[in-house]
Design an enzyme around this catalytic site. Structure first.
Site, mmCIF file in Angstrom:
data_model
loop_
_atom_site.group_PDB
_atom_site.id
_atom_site.type_symbol
_atom_site.label_atom_id
_atom_site.label_comp_id
_atom_site.label_asym_id
_atom_site.label_seq_id
_atom_site.Cartn_x
_atom_site.Cartn_y
_atom_site.Cartn_z
ATOM 1 N N VAL A 1 33.797 35.416 31.039
ATOM 2 C CA VAL A 1 34.599 33.877 31.691
ATOM 3 C C VAL A 1 34.360 33.128 32.583
ATOM 4 C CG1 VAL A 1 36.124 35.141 33.142
ATOM 5 C CG2 VAL A 1 37.265 33.478 32.285
ATOM 6 N N ASP A 2 33.134 34.527 33.365
ATOM 7 C CA ASP A 2 32.641 33.675 34.205
ATOM 8 C C ASP A 2 31.601 32.399 33.726
ATOM 9 O OD1 ASP A 2 30.604 35.207 36.977
ATOM 10 O OD2 ASP A 2 31.114 33.215 37.073
ATOM 11 N N ASN B 1 30.567 38.574 38.934
ATOM 12 C CA ASN B 1 30.327 40.170 39.092
ATOM 13 C C ASN B 1 29.620 39.716 40.650
ATOM 14 O OD1 ASN B 1 27.396 39.009 40.092
ATOM 15 N ND2 ASN B 1 28.211 38.198 37.576
HETATM 16 N N1 APR Z 1 39.162 31.796 29.742
HETATM 17 C C1 APR Z 1 40.301 32.988 29.090
HETATM 18 N N2 APR Z 1 39.851 34.470 28.868
HETATM 19 C C2 APR Z 1 38.250 34.544 28.745
HETATM 20 C C3 APR Z 1 37.272 33.576 28.942
HETATM 21 C C4 APR Z 1 38.269 32.335 28.711
HETATM 22 N N3 APR Z 1 37.458 31.532 28.505
HETATM 23 N N4 APR Z 1 35.924 33.834 27.981
HETATM 24 C C5 APR Z 1 36.628 35.049 27.813
HETATM 25 N N5 APR Z 1 38.252 35.490 28.405
HETATM 26 C C6 APR Z 1 38.251 36.927 28.349
HETATM 27 C C7 APR Z 1 37.502 37.858 27.566
HETATM 28 O O1 APR Z 1 37.607 38.159 26.459
HETATM 29 C C8 APR Z 1 38.184 39.756 28.497
HETATM 30 O O2 APR Z 1 39.206 39.758 27.714
HETATM 31 O O3 APR Z 1 38.199 37.219 29.559
HETATM 32 C C9 APR Z 1 38.407 39.059 29.977
HETATM 33 C C10 APR Z 1 37.498 38.640 30.846
HETATM 34 O O4 APR Z 1 35.602 39.450 29.971
HETATM 35 P P1 APR Z 1 34.372 38.904 30.490
HETATM 36 O O5 APR Z 1 34.305 37.369 30.402
HETATM 37 O O6 APR Z 1 33.343 39.611 29.899
HETATM 38 O O7 APR Z 1 34.926 40.171 32.491
HETATM 39 P P2 APR Z 1 34.578 41.454 32.268
HETATM 40 O O8 APR Z 1 35.133 41.790 31.484
HETATM 41 O O9 APR Z 1 35.213 41.396 34.081
HETATM 42 O O10 APR Z 1 32.993 41.630 33.192
HETATM 43 C C11 APR Z 1 32.655 40.563 34.152
HETATM 44 O O11 APR Z 1 30.674 39.658 32.722
HETATM 45 O O12 APR Z 1 30.109 37.499 32.453
HETATM 46 C C12 APR Z 1 30.272 38.470 33.463
HETATM 47 O O13 APR Z 1 29.232 37.825 35.447
HETATM 48 C C13 APR Z 1 29.870 38.386 35.101
HETATM 49 O O14 APR Z 1 28.821 40.478 35.540
HETATM 50 C C14 APR Z 1 30.327 39.719 35.028
HETATM 51 C C15 APR Z 1 30.956 40.311 34.339
#
Ligand code: APR
Length: 240
Positions: free
Chosen positions: A103-104, A94
């Site tokens: 994933v963050d 973010n």
């Molecule tokens: N490895 C690969 N992909 C992953 C993992 C992992 N360990 N964990 C989650 N994902 C996938 C999710 O299933 C999704 O398909 O990553 C993709 C992106 O999802 P999010 O992590 O929720 O990211 P996003 O939708 O871009 O939202 C970003 O979420 O975690 C917070 O800090 C981040 O505020 C930001 C927002």
């Protein structure tokens, strides 16, 4: 960020009309908005990746390469991106770059606290852009943090911003001669970008970049589950 933070707009199902626009428009918008490739319009057009059943040159000039070569450099895997031993993994962050869930959260947990320390010094990152740090305890040498758009129905430039995330991350990898980079499905979790559309934009943007640049040599779409992997496979077969 939880879904209530995304405001009532996040609850509405995406407006179907938004999907009538061809993906090329989003990629084109990204070029016009964000990218002048070495001072000239990027010569590569999505249409070139879809030669009717024949291997065609994509890209132009001295970097043009066979379409099959571009496709050969893209791979789809299912799994946890924090375990990939590549030059760089991309984080769906973010704008604060100070961590979160999804994933963050997984990347920060695997990298250790030193990653957050380095991120603190970056002063955040605007949506659609990317920043690079070291990987610390991760198997990957670097983390490229990019901030995807929050899906608000498709009328707020989300598609061009998402294309910019992929293009900005690839540009950082190329400029540092990083040979292999892995992407999660940016914005398709908490940020609620429709997975199929996101995969089309991801694959089209990466194919366009690889058509004109030899680095990175390999791009991995690391999907967290079958739905995401199927969306990327469908997108990849759509340009193959
Ligand atoms: N490895 C690969 N992909 C992953 C993992 C992992 N360990 N964990 C989650 N994902 C996938 C999710 O299933 C999704 O398909 O990553 C993709 C992106 O999802 P999010 O992590 O929720 O990211 P996003 O939708 O871009 O939202 C970003 O979420 O975690 C917070 O800090 C981040 O505020 C930001 C927002």
């Amino acid at each position: 960020v939880c879904s209530s933070d995304l405001g009532e707009g996040a609850a509405k199902p995406p407006d179907k009309r938004q999907f009538q626009k061809p993906v090329a428009d989003a990629v084109e918008a990204d070029i016009n908005q964000n990218v002048r490739w070495r001072g000239r319009r990027h010569p590569y057009r999505l249409a070139q990746v879809k030669p009717e059943g024949k291997v065609d040159k994509v890209g132009q000039g001295e970097n043009a390469m066979a379409e099959t070569e571009v496709l050969r450099r893209m791979t789809i895997v299912e799994g946890d991106i924090t375990r990939l031993e590549v030059a760089a993994i991309v984080n769906a962050a973010n704008e604060t770059l100070l961590g979160g869930g999804g994933v963050d959260g997984a990347i920060h947990a695997a990298a250790g606290p030193a990653l957050l320390e380095e991120c603190r010094g970056l002063g955040g990152c605007p949506t659609g852009e990317a920043r690079i740090t070291r990987g610390y305890a991760l198997a990957a040498r670097h983390v490229i943090h990019t901030v995807g758009p929050i899906w608000q129905g498709g009328g707020e430039g989300e598609e061009a911003l998402l294309a910019g995330c992929y293009r900005g991350s690839l540009t950082l990898a190329r400029d540092r001669d990083l040979k292999a980079i892995a992407f999660p499905a940016i914005s398709t979790g908490v940020y609620r970008f429709p997975p199929a559309r996101a995969a089309e934009i991801a694959v089209a943007t990466v194919a366009q970049f690889l058509a004109d640049d030899r680095i990175p040599e390999k791009v991995i779409f690391c999907c967290f589950g079958e739905v995401s992997a199927d969306a990327h496979r469908a997108a990849l077969s759509g340009i193959g």
